[in-house]
Design an enzyme around this catalytic site. Structure first.
Site, PDB file in Angstrom:
ATOM      1  N   LYS A 117       0.836  -1.213   0.000  1.00  0.00           N
ATOM      2  CA  LYS A 117       0.000   0.000   0.000  1.00  0.00           C
ATOM      3  C   LYS A 117       0.867   1.258   0.000  1.00  0.00           C
ATOM      4  CE  LYS A 117      -1.841   1.589   4.002  1.00  0.00           C
ATOM      5  NZ  LYS A 117      -1.526   3.017   4.217  1.00  0.00           N
ATOM      6  N   ASN A 118       1.834   1.291   0.909  1.00  0.00           N
ATOM      7  CA  ASN A 118       2.615   2.520   1.076  1.00  0.00           C
ATOM      8  C   ASN A 118       3.601   2.770  -0.065  1.00  0.00           C
ATOM      9  OD1 ASN A 118       1.233   3.038   3.373  1.00  0.00           O
ATOM     10  ND2 ASN A 118       2.933   2.634   4.795  1.00  0.00           N
ATOM     11  N   CYS A 133      -6.031  13.251  12.899  1.00  0.00           N
ATOM     12  CA  CYS A 133      -5.889  11.847  12.542  1.00  0.00           C
ATOM     13  C   CYS A 133      -5.896  11.054  13.827  1.00  0.00           C
ATOM     14  CB  CYS A 133      -4.579  11.670  11.801  1.00  0.00           C
ATOM     15  SG  CYS A 133      -4.076   9.975  11.653  1.00  0.00           S
ATOM     16  N   ARG A 193      -0.729  14.943  12.787  1.00  0.00           N
ATOM     17  CA  ARG A 193       0.282  14.563  11.807  1.00  0.00           C
ATOM     18  C   ARG A 193       0.437  15.704  10.816  1.00  0.00           C
ATOM     19  NH1 ARG A 193      -1.196   8.426  10.142  1.00  0.00           N
ATOM     20  NH2 ARG A 193       0.764   8.517   9.017  1.00  0.00           N
ATOM     21  N   ASP A 237       4.603   0.825  12.158  1.00  0.00           N
ATOM     22  CA  ASP A 237       3.434   0.118  11.606  1.00  0.00           C
ATOM     23  C   ASP A 237       3.352  -1.342  12.054  1.00  0.00           C
ATOM     24  OD1 ASP A 237       2.561   2.393  10.377  1.00  0.00           O
ATOM     25  OD2 ASP A 237       3.151   1.814   8.355  1.00  0.00           O
ATOM     26  N   ARG A 245      -8.845  -0.732   4.355  1.00  0.00           N
ATOM     27  CA  ARG A 245      -7.997   0.321   3.793  1.00  0.00           C
ATOM     28  C   ARG A 245      -6.615  -0.229   3.458  1.00  0.00           C
ATOM     29  NH1 ARG A 245      -6.913   5.030   7.512  1.00  0.00           N
ATOM     30  NH2 ARG A 245      -5.438   5.245   5.832  1.00  0.00           N
TER      31      ARG A 245
HETATM   32  C1  UD1 Z   1       4.220   6.986   6.441  1.00  0.00           C
HETATM   33  C2  UD1 Z   1       3.410   5.746   6.216  1.00  0.00           C
HETATM   34  C3  UD1 Z   1       2.804   5.261   7.539  1.00  0.00           C
HETATM   35  C4  UD1 Z   1       3.905   5.094   8.580  1.00  0.00           C
HETATM   36  C5  UD1 Z   1       4.753   6.355   8.695  1.00  0.00           C
HETATM   37  C6  UD1 Z   1       5.965   6.176   9.589  1.00  0.00           C
HETATM   38  C7  UD1 Z   1       2.629   6.060   3.945  1.00  0.00           C
HETATM   39  C8  UD1 Z   1       1.477   6.340   3.049  1.00  0.00           C
HETATM   40  N1  UD1 Z   1       2.352   6.043   5.272  1.00  0.00           N
HETATM   41  O1  UD1 Z   1       3.320   7.980   6.917  1.00  0.00           O
HETATM   42  O2  UD1 Z   1       2.152   4.027   7.307  1.00  0.00           O
HETATM   43  O3  UD1 Z   1       3.312   4.854   9.848  1.00  0.00           O
HETATM   44  O4  UD1 Z   1       5.246   6.729   7.400  1.00  0.00           O
HETATM   45  O5  UD1 Z   1       6.748   5.130   9.145  1.00  0.00           O
HETATM   46  O6  UD1 Z   1       3.734   5.820   3.503  1.00  0.00           O
HETATM   47  N2  UD1 Z   1       5.817  14.905  10.646  1.00  0.00           N
HETATM   48  C9  UD1 Z   1       5.769  16.257  10.902  1.00  0.00           C
HETATM   49  N3  UD1 Z   1       5.718  17.112   9.843  1.00  0.00           N
HETATM   50  C10 UD1 Z   1       5.689  16.686   8.539  1.00  0.00           C
HETATM   51  C11 UD1 Z   1       5.736  15.314   8.293  1.00  0.00           C
HETATM   52  C12 UD1 Z   1       5.798  14.446   9.367  1.00  0.00           C
HETATM   53  O7  UD1 Z   1       5.780  16.689  12.054  1.00  0.00           O
HETATM   54  O8  UD1 Z   1       5.626  17.523   7.627  1.00  0.00           O
HETATM   55  C13 UD1 Z   1       5.903  13.945  11.779  1.00  0.00           C
HETATM   56  C14 UD1 Z   1       4.661  13.080  11.901  1.00  0.00           C
HETATM   57  O9  UD1 Z   1       3.664  13.721  12.654  1.00  0.00           O
HETATM   58  C15 UD1 Z   1       5.219  11.857  12.593  1.00  0.00           C
HETATM   59  C16 UD1 Z   1       6.629  11.732  11.987  1.00  0.00           C
HETATM   60  O10 UD1 Z   1       6.943  13.024  11.490  1.00  0.00           O
HETATM   61  O11 UD1 Z   1       5.309  12.059  13.964  1.00  0.00           O
HETATM   62  C17 UD1 Z   1       6.774  10.725  10.875  1.00  0.00           C
HETATM   63  O12 UD1 Z   1       5.737  10.919   9.935  1.00  0.00           O
HETATM   64  P1  UD1 Z   1       5.853  10.527   8.416  1.00  0.00           P
HETATM   65  O13 UD1 Z   1       7.058   9.686   8.168  1.00  0.00           O
HETATM   66  O14 UD1 Z   1       5.700  11.752   7.589  1.00  0.00           O
HETATM   67  O15 UD1 Z   1       4.568   9.622   8.213  1.00  0.00           O
HETATM   68  P2  UD1 Z   1       3.751   9.500   6.893  1.00  0.00           P
HETATM   69  O16 UD1 Z   1       4.670   9.734   5.746  1.00  0.00           O
HETATM   70  O17 UD1 Z   1       2.496  10.262   6.982  1.00  0.00           O
END
Ligand code: UD1
Length: 426
Positions: A22-23, A126, A131, A314, A406
């Protein structure tokens, strides 16, 4: 709304095929926005999140053609999707779509790069904590985009993005992917420091390179992208889902089972397989298969989530379920997301002994869990409830399983194939 009724107590046994990730598939679908030519993706999993992303792309003018897997393909086999974004005419991602799936933010980078403009709704709250997407925005601004946030929408504009040196404050997976995609069509070199090293980032980079992008360093924490004038079509196979793989390994381990998972790779699962072996499981790996045989009783394993290649957030919930029936006490630390222990309360309804203190959970293993009605709260939390239900004595009814749909392709069918007693009920 569908529910899942599980009668626990049967060790999982047999073999299944793992679906595409998925990711990986979600950002790959967005990569289609970067070219006027057709991008063909194979092994795309059948998931509600994929359906949501396709709807989002279609309302932007992307034409999608689907070739369904043949009927004799393994349960959960993916489709081949061809995406043609030559008629891209709407650079807006509306709130109604983004609110159901945070990964919709992945259209932002490609849209600004190709259309010079994008309006993407902020993902909003969320279930697993705030996030934010500030790093995505900061990166695009450093590449010269003019960005404003109005009425809950990010509005980004840039005649042509300029290559830049980008540093993200924390490791962000979709942030890295968004910026890497945008940089492919920027003017000059972009360097992303503190980049996410997740295998899904590498899968995306491989696809972009096949489309004509010039990228090096994907899989390390420094990615370099030399911008090019345009990208062309390509065909790419979505990598196997390492989290789905890990989830079935945990389910087999917790039920005292023995399974073989095909169409997957142990290469991306070192941290998870290590913990399963620490718990007493026998794990053998082949080029595209993993075999697991569980011991009579598991040993509790402590863990701490961190960005790849460390233990994935995850997989945290699934290991909590496993530890709930293991011998001994374990400590689980969640360092990526705040508020990602919602499954703990539901697991205690099944009799698990779990104490939460901030981002730490202390789990004392019990010999048995007892079936009960529980509520799925997010995707991976739901997976942990399924594992606990498979172990528990008697019936467990899991409500709100749309979370599972999902992210887990044909979950009930795959569990049935492994001998579980599960039924989807209305
Ligand atoms: C992706 C994965 C999700 C997984 C996560 C962490 C996808 C579609 N989803 O989510 O399944 O749980 O990586 O491995 O690939 N953050 C900020 N600001 C930002 C971006 C992130 O503060 O602009 C923080 C987030 O709140 C979180 C951390 O950084 O605490 C990591 O988030 P991130 O790696 O961005 O998660 P996703 O990419 O949304």
């Amino acid at each position: 709304m569908d529910k899942l009724l599980i009668t626990g107590g049967r060790p999982l046994s047999g073999e299944i095929a793992i679906s595409g990730a998925k990711n990986a598939a979600l950002p790959l679908l967005c990569a289609a926005l970067l070219t006027r030519e057709t991008l063909t993706l194979t092994n795309v999993p059948h998931l509600n999140d994929i359906g949501t992303m396709l709807k989002l792309l279609e309302q932007m003018g992307v034409k999608v053609t689907r070739e369904v897997a043949p009927t004799d393909a393994p349960v959960g086999a993916g489709d081949t999707l061809s995406l043609d974004a030559s008629g891209l005419n709407n650079a807006v991602a509306p709130y109604e779509m983004v609110k159901t799936m945070r990964a919709s933010i992945l259209v932002l980078g490609p849209l600004v790069a190709r259309m010079s403009e994008a309006r993407v709704s902020l993902p909003g709250g969320c279930a697993i904590g705030a996030r934010p997407v500030d790093q995505h925005i900061k990166g695009l601004a450093a590449m010269g985009a003019t960005i404003s946030v109005e009425h809950g929408y990010v509005h980004a504009q840039a005649t042509r993005l300029k290559g830049a040196r980008l540093f993200t404050d924390m490791v962000t997976v979709t942030g890295t992917e968004n910026l890497m995609m945008a940089a492919c069509l920027a003017d000059g070199e972009t360097v992303i420091e503190n980049a996410a090293r997740e295998p899904e980032v590498v899968d995306l980079a491989n696809c972009l390179v096949a489309m004509g992008a010039r990228i090096s360093g994907a899989g390390s924490d420094v990615i370099r992208i030399q911008g090019v004038g345009s990208l062309h079509g390509a065909t790419h196979k979505v990598m196997p889902d390492r989290i789905e793989t890990g989830t079935y390994l945990c389910a087999a381990a917790a039920t005292g089972g023995s399974v073989r998972l095909n169409h997957t790779s142990a290469a991306y699962l070192d941290a998870v397989i290590d913990k399963l072996m620490d718990a007493g499981c026998e794990v053998t790996t082949e080029r595209d298969a993993i075999n697991l045989k569980a011991p009579k009783r598991l040993t509790a394993v402590s863990l701490r989530t961190s960005p790849y290649p460390a233990f994935p957030t995850d997989m945290q919930a699934q290991f909590m379920a496993l530890n709930a029936v293991a011998e001994g006490t374990s400590i689980i630390r969640e360092t990526i997301f705040e508020n990602r222990f919602m499954h703990a309360v539901e697991l205690t309804r099944l009799g698990a002994n779990i104490r939460i203190d901030g981002n730490t959970a202390v789990v004392t293993g019990k010999e048995f869990l007892e079936g009960a009605s529980v509520m799925a709260t997010d995707l991976r939390a739901s997976a942990s409830l399924v594992i606990a239900g498979l172990v528990a004595r008697g019936e467990t009814l899991i409500e709100r399983i749309y979370h599972l749909d999902r992210g887990y392709a044909a979950l009930d069918k795959k569990l049935l194939a492994l001998g579980a007693d599960v039924r989807r009920v209305k």
